[in-house]
Design a protein around this motif. Structure first.
Motif, PDB file in Angstrom:
ATOM      1  N   SER A 117       1.004  -1.062   0.122  1.00 21.49           N
ATOM      2  CA  SER A 117      -0.124   0.063  -0.067  1.00 21.49           C
ATOM      3  C   SER A 117       0.956   1.228  -0.026  1.00 21.49           C
ATOM      4  O   SER A 117       0.455   2.255  -0.782  1.00 21.49           O
ATOM      5  N   LYS A 118       2.005   1.321   0.653  1.00 21.90           N
ATOM      6  CA  LYS A 118       2.964   2.475   0.557  1.00 21.90           C
ATOM      7  C   LYS A 118       3.478   2.581  -0.861  1.00 21.90           C
ATOM      8  O   LYS A 118       3.375   3.787  -1.076  1.00 21.90           O
ATOM      9  N   LYS A 119       3.826   1.686  -1.619  1.00 21.30           N
ATOM     10  CA  LYS A 119       4.199   1.688  -2.787  1.00 21.30           C
ATOM     11  C   LYS A 119       2.977   2.395  -3.840  1.00 21.30           C
ATOM     12  O   LYS A 119       3.491   3.281  -4.616  1.00 21.30           O
ATOM     13  N   GLN A 120       1.726   1.774  -3.405  1.00 21.60           N
ATOM     14  CA  GLN A 120       0.655   2.255  -4.307  1.00 21.60           C
ATOM     15  C   GLN A 120       0.508   3.793  -4.145  1.00 21.60           C
ATOM     16  O   GLN A 120       0.065   4.475  -4.960  1.00 21.60           O
ATOM     17  N   ILE A 121       0.612   4.031  -2.910  1.00 18.66           N
ATOM     18  CA  ILE A 121       0.271   5.530  -2.313  1.00 18.66           C
ATOM     19  C   ILE A 121       1.107   6.566  -2.962  1.00 18.66           C
ATOM     20  O   ILE A 121       0.954   7.621  -3.724  1.00 18.66           O
ATOM     21  N   ARG A 122       2.604   6.182  -3.207  1.00 17.29           N
ATOM     22  CA  ARG A 122       3.461   6.676  -3.670  1.00 17.29           C
ATOM     23  C   ARG A 122       3.413   6.910  -5.419  1.00 17.29           C
ATOM     24  O   ARG A 122       3.233   7.865  -5.676  1.00 17.29           O
ATOM     25  N   GLY A 128      -4.193   7.573   3.041  1.00 18.46           N
ATOM     26  CA  GLY A 128      -3.827   6.365   3.604  1.00 18.46           C
ATOM     27  C   GLY A 128      -2.473   6.072   4.131  1.00 18.46           C
ATOM     28  O   GLY A 128      -2.180   5.034   4.540  1.00 18.46           O
ATOM     29  N   GLU A 129      -1.718   7.079   3.830  1.00 22.24           N
ATOM     30  CA  GLU A 129      -0.124   6.828   4.206  1.00 22.24           C
ATOM     31  C   GLU A 129      -0.056   6.675   5.753  1.00 22.24           C
ATOM     32  O   GLU A 129       0.629   5.514   6.261  1.00 22.24           O
ATOM     33  N   GLY A 130      -0.875   7.241   6.564  1.00 21.35           N
ATOM     34  CA  GLY A 130      -0.920   6.871   8.175  1.00 21.35           C
ATOM     35  C   GLY A 130      -1.552   5.604   8.524  1.00 21.35           C
ATOM     36  O   GLY A 130      -0.727   4.851   9.127  1.00 21.35           O
ATOM     37  N   LEU A 131      -2.584   5.116   7.630  1.00 20.62           N
ATOM     38  CA  LEU A 131      -3.189   3.864   7.961  1.00 20.62           C
ATOM     39  C   LEU A 131      -1.923   2.756   7.461  1.00 20.62           C
ATOM     40  O   LEU A 131      -1.821   1.797   8.478  1.00 20.62           O
ATOM     41  N   ALA A 132      -1.251   3.071   6.462  1.00 17.57           N
ATOM     42  CA  ALA A 132      -0.538   1.751   6.036  1.00 17.57           C
ATOM     43  C   ALA A 132       0.793   1.885   6.936  1.00 17.57           C
ATOM     44  O   ALA A 132       1.116   0.735   7.237  1.00 17.57           O
TER      45      ALA A 132
END
Length: 167
Positions: A117-122, A128-132
């Motif tokens: 998810s962090k890769k997808q957010i970037r 959702g960075e905080g959730l990840a």
């Protein structure tokens, strides 16, 4: 706006824009437009939809009995221009939510989902960075606690088996 005899406005009447008068049924109404042509007949003698002098093809004829109001409604109320575009709402990354949920269910899966998810957010710019990040931290913590508990049980079993086989 007319008021009842008491002088207070009727709360059920629609509010009129500033400077506009409400419809008054007592005002005399003319059945004929000011041009002398009956309603439903174009003043140029051509059928509707045909281009007439100064009028673009496909445009409706001007409203009889009023001046043509440019840029707004022909009924006397001002036009409001172009409506605003709907605001773009950034969505929350689904894998980030799942990472946080799986931290409490199956922690190693939370670690994998958190990194994905962090890769997808970037790449996509979703929220959702905080959730990840929370899913990653909790996944690592609960996985570490799980490994320590398993190691404790293995050591306890080895010690119990070793002490029971002594002569």
């Amino acid at each position: 706006m007319t008021y009842p005899p008491g002088g207070t406005p009727d709360p059920y009447q629609p509010q009129q824009p500033y400077g506009q008068q409400p419809y008054d049924p007592t005002t005399p109404y003319s059945a004929e437009p000011s041009s002398g042509q009956p309603y439903g007949q174009p003043s140029s003698g051509q059928p509707y939809g045909a281009p007439s002098s100064g009028q673009p093809y496909g445009q409706p004829p001007p409203v009889y009995g009023q001046e043509a109001y440019k840029g707004g409604s022909p009924y006397g109320q001002p036009g409001y221009g172009q409506p605003y575009a709907a605001p773009v709402v950034a969505t929350t990354n689904t894998m980030a939510i799942l990472s946080l949920v799986f931290a409490f269910v199956f922690a190693p899966a939370a670690i994998v989902m958190g990194h994905i998810s962090k890769k997808q957010i970037r790449q996509t710019g979703e929220q959702g960075e905080g959730l990840a990040t929370a899913g990653l931290w909790l996944g690592y913590i609960f996985t570490g606690i799980g490994v320590l508990v398993c190691a404790f049980y293995v050591i306890a079993i080895v010690v119990a088996v070793g002490s029971s086989t002594s002569p």
